[in-house]
Design a protein around this motif. Sequence first.
Motif, PDB file in Angstrom:
ATOM      1  N   SER A  31      36.739  40.219  46.505  1.00 16.21           N
ATOM      2  CA  SER A  31      37.203  40.280  44.848  1.00 16.21           C
ATOM      3  C   SER A  31      38.114  39.459  43.377  1.00 16.21           C
ATOM      4  O   SER A  31      39.384  39.217  44.320  1.00 16.21           O
ATOM      5  CB  SER A  31      38.340  41.554  45.298  1.00 16.21           C
ATOM      6  OG  SER A  31      38.935  42.195  43.380  1.00 16.21           O
ATOM      7  N   LYS A  61      40.376  38.620  41.038  1.00 18.09           N
ATOM      8  CA  LYS A  61      41.095  39.387  39.688  1.00 18.09           C
ATOM      9  C   LYS A  61      42.211  38.538  39.275  1.00 18.09           C
ATOM     10  O   LYS A  61      42.404  37.855  39.192  1.00 18.09           O
ATOM     11  CB  LYS A  61      42.348  40.934  40.828  1.00 18.09           C
ATOM     12  CG  LYS A  61      42.958  41.665  39.735  1.00 18.09           C
ATOM     13  CD  LYS A  61      43.990  42.164  40.762  1.00 18.09           C
ATOM     14  CE  LYS A  61      45.649  41.837  41.515  1.00 18.09           C
ATOM     15  NZ  LYS A  61      46.550  42.997  41.911  1.00 18.09           N
ATOM     16  N   VAL A 100      45.287  37.558  37.391  1.00 19.11           N
ATOM     17  CA  VAL A 100      46.560  38.242  37.397  1.00 19.11           C
ATOM     18  C   VAL A 100      47.670  37.207  36.167  1.00 19.11           C
ATOM     19  O   VAL A 100      46.842  36.744  35.933  1.00 19.11           O
ATOM     20  CB  VAL A 100      47.197  38.236  38.821  1.00 19.11           C
ATOM     21  CG1 VAL A 100      46.812  39.001  39.364  1.00 19.11           C
ATOM     22  CG2 VAL A 100      47.635  37.313  39.140  1.00 19.11           C
ATOM     23  N   LYS A 143      45.102  36.522  33.003  1.00 18.72           N
ATOM     24  CA  LYS A 143      44.851  37.663  32.336  1.00 18.72           C
ATOM     25  C   LYS A 143      44.808  37.881  31.048  1.00 18.72           C
ATOM     26  O   LYS A 143      44.521  37.976  30.267  1.00 18.72           O
ATOM     27  CB  LYS A 143      45.432  39.226  33.406  1.00 18.72           C
ATOM     28  CG  LYS A 143      44.841  40.530  32.742  1.00 18.72           C
ATOM     29  CD  LYS A 143      45.599  41.814  33.342  1.00 18.72           C
ATOM     30  CE  LYS A 143      44.982  42.754  32.749  1.00 18.72           C
ATOM     31  NZ  LYS A 143      45.604  43.635  33.007  1.00 18.72           N
ATOM     32  N   LYS A 151      32.661  34.497  43.378  1.00 18.92           N
ATOM     33  CA  LYS A 151      32.326  36.002  43.973  1.00 18.92           C
ATOM     34  C   LYS A 151      31.707  35.286  45.292  1.00 18.92           C
ATOM     35  O   LYS A 151      30.962  35.868  46.393  1.00 18.92           O
ATOM     36  CB  LYS A 151      31.396  36.319  43.189  1.00 18.92           C
ATOM     37  CG  LYS A 151      33.021  37.452  42.325  1.00 18.92           C
ATOM     38  CD  LYS A 151      31.936  38.122  41.648  1.00 18.92           C
ATOM     39  CE  LYS A 151      33.413  39.039  40.614  1.00 18.92           C
ATOM     40  NZ  LYS A 151      32.659  39.952  39.793  1.00 18.92           N
ATOM     41  N   TYR A 161      44.333  29.451  41.497  1.00 19.61           N
ATOM     42  CA  TYR A 161      43.928  30.571  41.703  1.00 19.61           C
ATOM     43  C   TYR A 161      44.260  30.130  43.378  1.00 19.61           C
ATOM     44  O   TYR A 161      44.594  29.087  43.998  1.00 19.61           O
ATOM     45  CB  TYR A 161      42.632  31.055  41.993  1.00 19.61           C
ATOM     46  CG  TYR A 161      41.068  30.443  42.935  1.00 19.61           C
ATOM     47  CD1 TYR A 161      41.059  31.158  44.025  1.00 19.61           C
ATOM     48  CD2 TYR A 161      40.675  29.854  42.440  1.00 19.61           C
ATOM     49  CE1 TYR A 161      40.108  29.310  44.881  1.00 19.61           C
ATOM     50  CE2 TYR A 161      39.020  28.737  43.085  1.00 19.61           C
ATOM     51  CZ  TYR A 161      39.378  28.709  44.174  1.00 19.61           C
ATOM     52  OH  TYR A 161      38.201  28.285  44.781  1.00 19.61           O
ATOM     53  N   TRP A 184      40.583  39.394  48.906  1.00 19.07           N
ATOM     54  CA  TRP A 184      41.415  39.033  47.444  1.00 19.07           C
ATOM     55  C   TRP A 184      41.124  37.491  46.741  1.00 19.07           C
ATOM     56  O   TRP A 184      42.452  36.961  47.533  1.00 19.07           O
ATOM     57  CB  TRP A 184      41.889  39.858  47.165  1.00 19.07           C
ATOM     58  CG  TRP A 184      41.980  41.116  48.234  1.00 19.07           C
ATOM     59  CD1 TRP A 184      42.627  41.759  49.228  1.00 19.07           C
ATOM     60  CD2 TRP A 184      41.283  42.587  47.757  1.00 19.07           C
ATOM     61  NE1 TRP A 184      42.194  43.379  49.437  1.00 19.07           N
ATOM     62  CE2 TRP A 184      41.421  43.135  48.336  1.00 19.07           C
ATOM     63  CE3 TRP A 184      40.752  42.628  45.970  1.00 19.07           C
ATOM     64  CZ2 TRP A 184      41.324  44.668  47.836  1.00 19.07           C
ATOM     65  CZ3 TRP A 184      40.721  43.739  46.138  1.00 19.07           C
ATOM     66  CH2 TRP A 184      40.928  44.734  46.196  1.00 19.07           C
ATOM     67  N   ASP A 238      43.001  36.248  43.403  1.00 17.53           N
ATOM     68  CA  ASP A 238      43.648  36.378  42.342  1.00 17.53           C
ATOM     69  C   ASP A 238      43.881  35.223  41.580  1.00 17.53           C
ATOM     70  O   ASP A 238      44.245  33.934  41.974  1.00 17.53           O
ATOM     71  CB  ASP A 238      45.500  36.468  42.536  1.00 17.53           C
ATOM     72  CG  ASP A 238      45.565  37.802  43.471  1.00 17.53           C
ATOM     73  OD1 ASP A 238      44.357  38.688  43.172  1.00 17.53           O
ATOM     74  OD2 ASP A 238      46.413  38.148  43.705  1.00 17.53           O
TER      75      ASP A 238
END
Length: 132
Positions: free
Chosen positions: A7, A9, A11, A15, A53, A93, A111, A113
């Motif tokens: 996953s 994401k 942040v 972002k 991924k 990351y 996870w 990030d």
Amino acid sequence: MAEKRVSVKLVGDAKEEYLKLHEAVRHEHAKGITSSFHQTLLKSIDSKIALLKANYDYGTQIPRNLIPRKYQFEYEVTNLWKIDLAGYWRLIYTLKQPQRDQTEVEIITIWLDVLDLIDHKRYDKIFGYKKK
């Protein structure tokens, strides 16, 4: 063999930068601009996220003693990775592995990030590199 789900994401600063970049590309497309640095950078980010991924340790791991305080304090990271992007930008990351759900023991979820999307100048400043 256990299946791995990754996953990704975005942040914090990453972002914010990604959303600004998306908006710039949207405006360019509305004006009929089909090629620009913004579009190249966005494609670069999206393609690297797709690679992550598939292989979450695709990037270059930054030695623990070189992790900038910014990331240690803001995000409480214990590991940090970087990927080179178009135009000397960097994708920074960290990997986090949450507690496994006991009902899904075959599935390992990683996870990831994305903490920062930064240009080379800001990268050098954060990591303490100086121009020669």
